[in-house]
Design a protein around this motif. Structure first.
Motif, PDB file in Angstrom:
ATOM      1  N   LEU A   1       0.832  -1.387   0.120  1.00 50.42           N
ATOM      2  CA  LEU A   1      -0.007   0.131  -0.218  1.00 50.42           C
ATOM      3  C   LEU A   1       1.042   1.210  -0.029  1.00 50.42           C
ATOM      4  N   THR A   2       0.373   2.310  -0.718  1.00 51.03           N
ATOM      5  CA  THR A   2       1.173   3.444  -0.678  1.00 51.03           C
ATOM      6  C   THR A   2       0.100   4.700  -0.461  1.00 51.03           C
ATOM      7  N   ASP A   3       0.286   5.595   0.145  1.00 49.14           N
ATOM      8  CA  ASP A   3      -0.596   6.874   0.500  1.00 49.14           C
ATOM      9  C   ASP A   3       0.039   8.098   0.634  1.00 49.14           C
ATOM     10  N   THR A   4      -0.562   9.026   0.199  1.00 49.88           N
ATOM     11  CA  THR A   4       0.010  10.440  -0.026  1.00 49.88           C
ATOM     12  C   THR A   4       0.426  10.785   1.359  1.00 49.88           C
ATOM     13  N   GLY A   5      -0.411  10.567   2.431  1.00 51.44           N
ATOM     14  CA  GLY A   5      -0.199  11.180   3.838  1.00 51.44           C
ATOM     15  C   GLY A   5      -1.167  12.327   3.967  1.00 51.44           C
ATOM     16  N   MET A   6      -1.047  13.104   5.005  1.00 51.47           N
ATOM     17  CA  MET A   6      -1.822  14.024   5.479  1.00 51.47           C
ATOM     18  C   MET A   6      -1.445  15.769   5.045  1.00 51.47           C
ATOM     19  N   LYS A   7       0.079  15.643   4.555  1.00 47.34           N
ATOM     20  CA  LYS A   7       0.450  16.957   4.232  1.00 47.34           C
ATOM     21  C   LYS A   7       0.680  17.235   2.827  1.00 47.34           C
ATOM     22  N   ARG A   8       1.139  16.264   2.033  1.00 53.74           N
ATOM     23  CA  ARG A   8       1.709  16.553   0.696  1.00 53.74           C
ATOM     24  C   ARG A   8       0.411  16.353  -0.180  1.00 53.74           C
ATOM     25  N   SER A   9       0.580  16.877  -1.174  1.00 50.42           N
ATOM     26  CA  SER A   9      -0.331  17.213  -2.420  1.00 50.42           C
ATOM     27  C   SER A   9      -0.389  16.030  -3.453  1.00 50.42           C
ATOM     28  N   HIS A  10       0.823  15.433  -3.377  1.00 46.62           N
ATOM     29  CA  HIS A  10       1.016  14.250  -4.367  1.00 46.62           C
ATOM     30  C   HIS A  10       1.878  13.169  -3.895  1.00 46.62           C
ATOM     31  N   ASN A  11       1.834  12.078  -4.269  1.00 47.74           N
ATOM     32  CA  ASN A  11       2.661  10.718  -3.888  1.00 47.74           C
ATOM     33  C   ASN A  11       4.003  10.771  -4.783  1.00 47.74           C
ATOM     34  N   GLU A  12       5.028  10.801  -4.194  1.00 47.25           N
ATOM     35  CA  GLU A  12       6.163  10.625  -4.731  1.00 47.25           C
ATOM     36  C   GLU A  12       6.977   9.451  -4.575  1.00 47.25           C
ATOM     37  N   ASP A  13       6.337   8.426  -3.886  1.00 48.65           N
ATOM     38  CA  ASP A  13       6.753   6.917  -3.606  1.00 48.65           C
ATOM     39  C   ASP A  13       6.247   6.116  -4.717  1.00 48.65           C
ATOM     40  N   SER A  14       6.952   5.006  -4.909  1.00 46.41           N
ATOM     41  CA  SER A  14       6.539   4.040  -5.963  1.00 46.41           C
ATOM     42  C   SER A  14       6.978   2.703  -5.213  1.00 46.41           C
ATOM     43  N   ILE A  15       6.078   1.665  -5.659  1.00 38.85           N
ATOM     44  CA  ILE A  15       6.075   0.247  -4.934  1.00 38.85           C
ATOM     45  C   ILE A  15       6.158  -0.475  -6.267  1.00 38.85           C
ATOM     46  N   ALA A  16       6.763  -1.731  -6.365  1.00 39.19           N
ATOM     47  CA  ALA A  16       6.701  -2.793  -7.319  1.00 39.19           C
ATOM     48  C   ALA A  16       7.113  -4.085  -6.633  1.00 39.19           C
ATOM     49  N   SER A  17       6.269  -5.012  -7.275  1.00 39.54           N
ATOM     50  CA  SER A  17       6.363  -6.344  -7.127  1.00 39.54           C
ATOM     51  C   SER A  17       6.206  -7.149  -8.225  1.00 39.54           C
ATOM     52  N   GLU A  18       6.968  -8.134  -8.541  1.00 39.64           N
ATOM     53  CA  GLU A  18       7.188  -9.145  -9.720  1.00 39.64           C
ATOM     54  C   GLU A  18       7.078 -10.482  -9.320  1.00 39.64           C
ATOM     55  N   ALA A  19       6.046 -11.139  -9.240  1.00 37.13           N
ATOM     56  CA  ALA A  19       5.746 -12.446  -8.653  1.00 37.13           C
ATOM     57  C   ALA A  19       6.698 -13.349  -9.601  1.00 37.13           C
ATOM     58  N   SER A  20       6.840 -13.150 -10.932  1.00 38.35           N
ATOM     59  CA  SER A  20       7.535 -14.245 -11.649  1.00 38.35           C
ATOM     60  C   SER A  20       8.937 -14.364 -11.286  1.00 38.35           C
ATOM     61  N   CYS A  21       9.694 -13.571 -10.621  1.00 33.66           N
ATOM     62  CA  CYS A  21      10.969 -13.588 -10.180  1.00 33.66           C
ATOM     63  C   CYS A  21      11.064 -13.384  -8.716  1.00 33.66           C
ATOM     64  N   GLY A  22      10.127 -13.213  -7.926  1.00 35.79           N
ATOM     65  CA  GLY A  22      10.368 -12.748  -6.512  1.00 35.79           C
ATOM     66  C   GLY A  22      10.767 -11.571  -6.133  1.00 35.79           C
ATOM     67  N   LEU A  23      10.868 -10.573  -6.797  1.00 37.74           N
ATOM     68  CA  LEU A  23      11.287  -9.247  -6.617  1.00 37.74           C
ATOM     69  C   LEU A  23      10.200  -8.355  -6.135  1.00 37.74           C
ATOM     70  N   VAL A  24      10.922  -7.445  -4.997  1.00 38.32           N
ATOM     71  CA  VAL A  24       9.765  -6.436  -4.527  1.00 38.32           C
ATOM     72  C   VAL A  24      10.461  -5.314  -3.963  1.00 38.32           C
ATOM     73  N   LEU A  25      10.020  -4.180  -4.259  1.00 38.01           N
ATOM     74  CA  LEU A  25      10.886  -2.869  -3.897  1.00 38.01           C
ATOM     75  C   LEU A  25       9.962  -1.611  -3.422  1.00 38.01           C
ATOM     76  N   VAL A  26      10.592  -0.757  -2.805  1.00 35.19           N
ATOM     77  CA  VAL A  26       9.891   0.567  -2.543  1.00 35.19           C
ATOM     78  C   VAL A  26      11.033   1.593  -2.774  1.00 35.19           C
ATOM     79  N   ALA A  27      10.597   2.573  -3.652  1.00 33.66           N
ATOM     80  CA  ALA A  27      11.328   3.727  -3.912  1.00 33.66           C
ATOM     81  C   ALA A  27      10.822   5.086  -3.333  1.00 33.66           C
ATOM     82  N   ASP A  28      11.379   6.054  -2.869  1.00 31.83           N
ATOM     83  CA  ASP A  28      10.890   7.396  -2.530  1.00 31.83           C
ATOM     84  C   ASP A  28      11.603   8.404  -3.107  1.00 31.83           C
ATOM     85  N   GLY A  29      11.044   9.056  -3.980  1.00 33.38           N
ATOM     86  CA  GLY A  29      11.236  10.143  -4.755  1.00 33.38           C
ATOM     87  C   GLY A  29      11.590  11.343  -4.146  1.00 33.38           C
TER      88      GLY A  29
END
Length: 277
Positions: A11-39
């Motif tokens: 899950l990703t959420d904009t939060g209570m103070k920011r106008s837009h979300n600069e985070d990204s989440i990805a998961s790829e089941a075919s290879c077992g990869l998960v990640l979180v990035a914070d821009g």
């Protein structure tokens, strides 16, 4: 491509103070990869940077794992790390190049960058862990929560040198000054770790919008309370971060290996229906 079976809640959420979300989440089941990035940086620059990181890393890891499967002998050898860890490192370095080039090609995105934390789950329960910046990986094991990564921040350097205690650091105004991020320089150093997962382990990847708003004991209590329902655990963590102020975007990814040998057997009636229908 052989991959471990994962239970994932993200899950990703904009939060209570920011106008837009600069985070990204990805998961790829075919290879077992998960990640979180914070821009970070510029007009929507952080949003672009984190998305570029997520998309590039997923593509590069998938492609390299396919090549490794087809021709293992062609993979670069390393005495310290496995081939899969080298793939993770190289994919993140490629993402750094993509973001760096984009930030120098488009004036409105100059200076953009992103943190990233990524885990590659392998079929033999090995893990390849890679991170740059202050997005974190935690492991919940045997009712104990442990931080696996170490933040690339000025405040963490001061903690390591004994100038701050972790408790004092939480109140510091400089706790979010990252010392390493993707896209800032032409080259980046990626921290790599390798580990083995045990039955029941839960891995938490998060942006600093979570751990800045919730201390580790409350993260621990939330995962303990909802460890049998990862979707509920993720939702409760974000809810708590927002209830505590939600000063930043907050992203949560929980992952647990599904042990096929201990998966419950289908009820005899379900098997009967499968047989005839």
């Amino acid at each position: 491509m052989a991959a471990v079976r994962l239970e994932i809640a993200a899950l990703t959420d904009t939060g209570m103070k920011r106008s837009h979300n600069e985070d990204s989440i990805a998961s790829e089941a075919s290879c077992g990869l998960v990640l979180v990035a914070d821009g970070m940086g510029g007009y929507r620059g952080g949003e672009i940077a984190s998305a570029l990181a997520a998309n590039t890393i997923v593509y590069e890891v998938q492609h390299a794992l396919q090549q490794l499967e087809q021709n293992p002998a062609a993979m670069e050898e390393d005495e310290e790390y496995s081939s899969q860890s080298i793939i993770m490192r190289d994919a993140i370095c490629k993402a750094n190049q993509v973001i760096y080039q984009a930030s120098h090609s488009l004036a409105q995105y100059q200076g953009m960058g992103t943190t990233v934390v990524a885990v590659l789950f392998l079929a033999d329960h090995r893990l390849s862990i890679a991170h740059v910046g202050d997005s974190r990986l935690y492991r919940y094991r045997d009712d104990y929560l442990e931080t696996i990564t170490s933040d690339h921040t000025l405040i963490q350097q001061l903690i390591d040198r004994g100038f701050y205690t972790p408790e004092e650091a939480r109140a510091s105004m400089n706790k979010n000054l990252v010392t390493r991020a993707l896209g800032v320089d032409a080259d980046v150093k990626v921290d790599i770790q390798e580990d083995f997962a045990q039955p029941g382990d839960i891995y938490l990847l998060c942006s600093d919008g979570l751990n800045d708003m919730i201390d580790d004991k409350d993260i621990h209590l939330t995962i303990r309370t909802y460890n049998d329902n990862l979707d509920r655990a993720a939702a409760e963590l974000i809810k708590l971060a927002n209830a505590n102020g939600g000063k930043d975007n907050v992203s949560v990814l929980l992952a647990r290996i599904v042990d096929e040998t201990h998966a419950p057997n289908k009820h005899w009636l379900d098997k009967f229906v499968d047989w005839f229908f």
